[in-house]
Design a protein around this motif. Sequence first.
Motif, PDB file in Angstrom:
ATOM      1  N   LEU A  13       2.549   3.783  -2.526  1.00  0.00           N
ATOM      2  CA  LEU A  13       2.544   3.238  -1.181  1.00  0.00           C
ATOM      3  C   LEU A  13       3.515   4.010  -0.308  1.00  0.00           C
ATOM      4  CD1 LEU A  13       2.816  -0.564  -2.019  1.00  0.00           C
ATOM      5  CD2 LEU A  13       0.745   0.709  -1.475  1.00  0.00           C
ATOM      6  N   LYS A  14       3.160   4.185   0.955  1.00  0.00           N
ATOM      7  CA  LYS A  14       4.096   4.756   1.918  1.00  0.00           C
ATOM      8  C   LYS A  14       4.505   3.630   2.845  1.00  0.00           C
ATOM      9  CE  LYS A  14       5.068   8.640   4.842  1.00  0.00           C
ATOM     10  NZ  LYS A  14       4.546   9.813   5.533  1.00  0.00           N
ATOM     11  N   VAL A  15       5.743   3.189   2.697  1.00  0.00           N
ATOM     12  CA  VAL A  15       6.267   2.063   3.455  1.00  0.00           C
ATOM     13  C   VAL A  15       7.512   2.505   4.210  1.00  0.00           C
ATOM     14  CG1 VAL A  15       7.157  -0.293   3.320  1.00  0.00           C
ATOM     15  CG2 VAL A  15       5.373   0.446   1.732  1.00  0.00           C
ATOM     16  N   ASN A  16       7.493   2.284   5.501  1.00  0.00           N
ATOM     17  CA  ASN A  16       8.624   2.643   6.361  1.00  0.00           C
ATOM     18  C   ASN A  16       9.028   4.103   6.204  1.00  0.00           C
ATOM     19  OD1 ASN A  16       8.653   0.034   7.348  1.00  0.00           O
ATOM     20  ND2 ASN A  16      10.139  -0.660   5.833  1.00  0.00           N
ATOM     21  N   GLY A  17       8.016   4.953   6.065  1.00  0.00           N
ATOM     22  CA  GLY A  17       8.246   6.385   5.993  1.00  0.00           C
ATOM     23  C   GLY A  17       8.661   6.919   4.637  1.00  0.00           C
ATOM     24  N   ALA A  55       7.919   7.081   0.315  1.00  0.00           N
ATOM     25  CA  ALA A  55       6.937   6.904  -0.751  1.00  0.00           C
ATOM     26  C   ALA A  55       7.514   5.996  -1.837  1.00  0.00           C
ATOM     27  CB  ALA A  55       6.559   8.254  -1.347  1.00  0.00           C
ATOM     28  N   HIS A  56       6.678   5.098  -2.333  1.00  0.00           N
ATOM     29  CA  HIS A  56       7.075   4.164  -3.389  1.00  0.00           C
ATOM     30  C   HIS A  56       5.969   4.100  -4.435  1.00  0.00           C
ATOM     31  CE1 HIS A  56      10.327   2.393  -0.957  1.00  0.00           C
ATOM     32  NE2 HIS A  56       9.496   2.539   0.056  1.00  0.00           N
ATOM     33  N   ARG A  57       6.377   3.892  -5.667  1.00  0.00           N
ATOM     34  CA  ARG A  57       5.436   3.626  -6.760  1.00  0.00           C
ATOM     35  C   ARG A  57       5.688   2.224  -7.265  1.00  0.00           C
ATOM     36  NH1 ARG A  57       4.417   8.669 -10.769  1.00  0.00           N
ATOM     37  NH2 ARG A  57       3.148   9.781  -9.267  1.00  0.00           N
ATOM     38  N   VAL A  58       4.623   1.444  -7.380  1.00  0.00           N
ATOM     39  CA  VAL A  58       4.750   0.080  -7.888  1.00  0.00           C
ATOM     40  C   VAL A  58       3.693  -0.163  -8.955  1.00  0.00           C
ATOM     41  CG1 VAL A  58       5.749  -0.856  -5.761  1.00  0.00           C
ATOM     42  CG2 VAL A  58       3.280  -0.885  -6.062  1.00  0.00           C
ATOM     43  N   VAL A  93      -1.541  -6.070  11.019  1.00  0.00           N
ATOM     44  CA  VAL A  93      -2.387  -6.766  10.047  1.00  0.00           C
ATOM     45  C   VAL A  93      -1.550  -7.820   9.326  1.00  0.00           C
ATOM     46  CG1 VAL A  93      -3.928  -4.779   9.654  1.00  0.00           C
ATOM     47  CG2 VAL A  93      -1.944  -5.110   8.180  1.00  0.00           C
ATOM     48  N   GLN A  94      -2.203  -8.851   8.840  1.00  0.00           N
ATOM     49  CA  GLN A  94      -1.516  -9.871   8.059  1.00  0.00           C
ATOM     50  C   GLN A  94      -1.488  -9.422   6.600  1.00  0.00           C
ATOM     51  OE1 GLN A  94      -3.505 -10.862  10.761  1.00  0.00           O
ATOM     52  NE2 GLN A  94      -1.587 -11.340  11.761  1.00  0.00           N
ATOM     53  N   SER A  95      -0.301  -9.355   6.038  1.00  0.00           N
ATOM     54  CA  SER A  95      -0.145  -8.855   4.672  1.00  0.00           C
ATOM     55  C   SER A  95      -0.443  -9.913   3.614  1.00  0.00           C
ATOM     56  CB  SER A  95       1.267  -8.297   4.467  1.00  0.00           C
ATOM     57  OG  SER A  95       2.245  -9.300   4.633  1.00  0.00           O
ATOM     58  N   CYS A  96      -0.529 -11.191   4.009  1.00  0.00           N
ATOM     59  CA  CYS A  96      -0.767 -12.247   3.019  1.00  0.00           C
ATOM     60  C   CYS A  96      -2.214 -12.312   2.559  1.00  0.00           C
ATOM     61  CB  CYS A  96      -0.338 -13.616   3.553  1.00  0.00           C
ATOM     62  SG  CYS A  96      -1.447 -14.304   4.803  1.00  0.00           S
ATOM     63  N   ASP A  97      -3.119 -11.661   3.289  1.00  0.00           N
ATOM     64  CA  ASP A  97      -4.506 -11.641   2.828  1.00  0.00           C
ATOM     65  C   ASP A  97      -5.031 -10.205   2.697  1.00  0.00           C
ATOM     66  OD1 ASP A  97      -4.856 -11.052   5.511  1.00  0.00           O
ATOM     67  OD2 ASP A  97      -6.207 -12.719   5.923  1.00  0.00           O
ATOM     68  N   MET A  98      -4.091  -9.259   2.526  1.00  0.00           N
ATOM     69  CA  MET A  98      -4.444  -7.852   2.341  1.00  0.00           C
ATOM     70  C   MET A  98      -4.221  -7.475   0.878  1.00  0.00           C
ATOM     71  SD  MET A  98      -5.386  -4.848   3.363  1.00  0.00           S
ATOM     72  CE  MET A  98      -5.536  -5.183   5.107  1.00  0.00           C
ATOM     73  N   PRO A  99      -5.311  -7.276   0.121  1.00  0.00           N
ATOM     74  CA  PRO A  99      -5.133  -6.864  -1.276  1.00  0.00           C
ATOM     75  C   PRO A  99      -4.576  -5.445  -1.345  1.00  0.00           C
ATOM     76  CG  PRO A  99      -7.459  -6.834  -0.687  1.00  0.00           C
ATOM     77  CD  PRO A  99      -6.718  -7.390   0.493  1.00  0.00           C
ATOM     78  N   LEU A 100      -3.828  -5.183  -2.379  1.00  0.00           N
ATOM     79  CA  LEU A 100      -3.173  -3.892  -2.530  1.00  0.00           C
ATOM     80  C   LEU A 100      -4.169  -2.737  -2.486  1.00  0.00           C
ATOM     81  CD1 LEU A 100      -0.285  -3.040  -2.763  1.00  0.00           C
ATOM     82  CD2 LEU A 100      -0.495  -3.099  -5.229  1.00  0.00           C
ATOM     83  N   TRP A 101      -5.365  -2.929  -3.033  1.00  0.00           N
ATOM     84  CA  TRP A 101      -6.345  -1.845  -3.027  1.00  0.00           C
ATOM     85  C   TRP A 101      -6.712  -1.428  -1.602  1.00  0.00           C
ATOM     86  CZ3 TRP A 101     -10.780  -2.901  -0.480  1.00  0.00           C
ATOM     87  CH2 TRP A 101     -11.206  -4.216  -0.404  1.00  0.00           C
ATOM     88  N   GLY A 102      -6.556  -2.302  -0.623  1.00  0.00           N
ATOM     89  CA  GLY A 102      -6.899  -1.994   0.756  1.00  0.00           C
ATOM     90  C   GLY A 102      -5.861  -1.145   1.468  1.00  0.00           C
ATOM     91  N   THR A 103      -4.762  -0.839   0.798  1.00  0.00           N
ATOM     92  CA  THR A 103      -3.687  -0.069   1.429  1.00  0.00           C
ATOM     93  C   THR A 103      -3.659   1.390   0.988  1.00  0.00           C
ATOM     94  OG1 THR A 103      -2.061  -0.595  -0.282  1.00  0.00           O
ATOM     95  CG2 THR A 103      -2.274  -2.154   1.558  1.00  0.00           C
TER      96      THR A 103
END
Length: 160
Positions: free
Chosen positions: A7-11, A13-16, A58-68
């Motif tokens: 994921l790229k969050v706030n500029g 890169a992260h691995r989760v 976007v609302q993150s509470c109904d966004m599945p991780l695959w959609g990011t």
Amino acid sequence: MTSTFELKVNGRAHRVQADENDLLLYVLRNDLDCKGVRFGCGAGHCGACTVWMDGRAVQSCDMPLWGTAGRELTTVEQLASDPVGTVVLDAFVSLQAAQCGYCINGILMSVTALLRRTTTPTEAELQETMHRHLCRCGAHARILKAIEAAAARLPAEGQP
């Protein structure tokens, strides 16, 4: 099934490690320590969990991780680094547009996304933006004044 997601969050890169159907809200809060993203209703109706995905609210509470996948994610923690976000934050603080503050992070994200698109939002655009947010304190009048003040402080579209 747990997988590794980049994921790229706030500029950054992260691995989760997560399930592809895990919700973005929980990954941001629990794995990446972005506590400004708030759980409200869990159904995408209150706006407390609003983040930007490629600059769009976007609302993150109904966004599945695959959609990011492959998307740029921004949380309220990064808002003070955004030129428009700084103006919005200043207007909200100076006009005391928050009461309890629970909903305000999501509202700030949506309002800033709107004002990044247009510094002269129409009544319909404002209504659409605020329609996605629930403020139980009744601070909407001050919030609307803060949006108006922020828009007035920004250069007009097409201006440098």
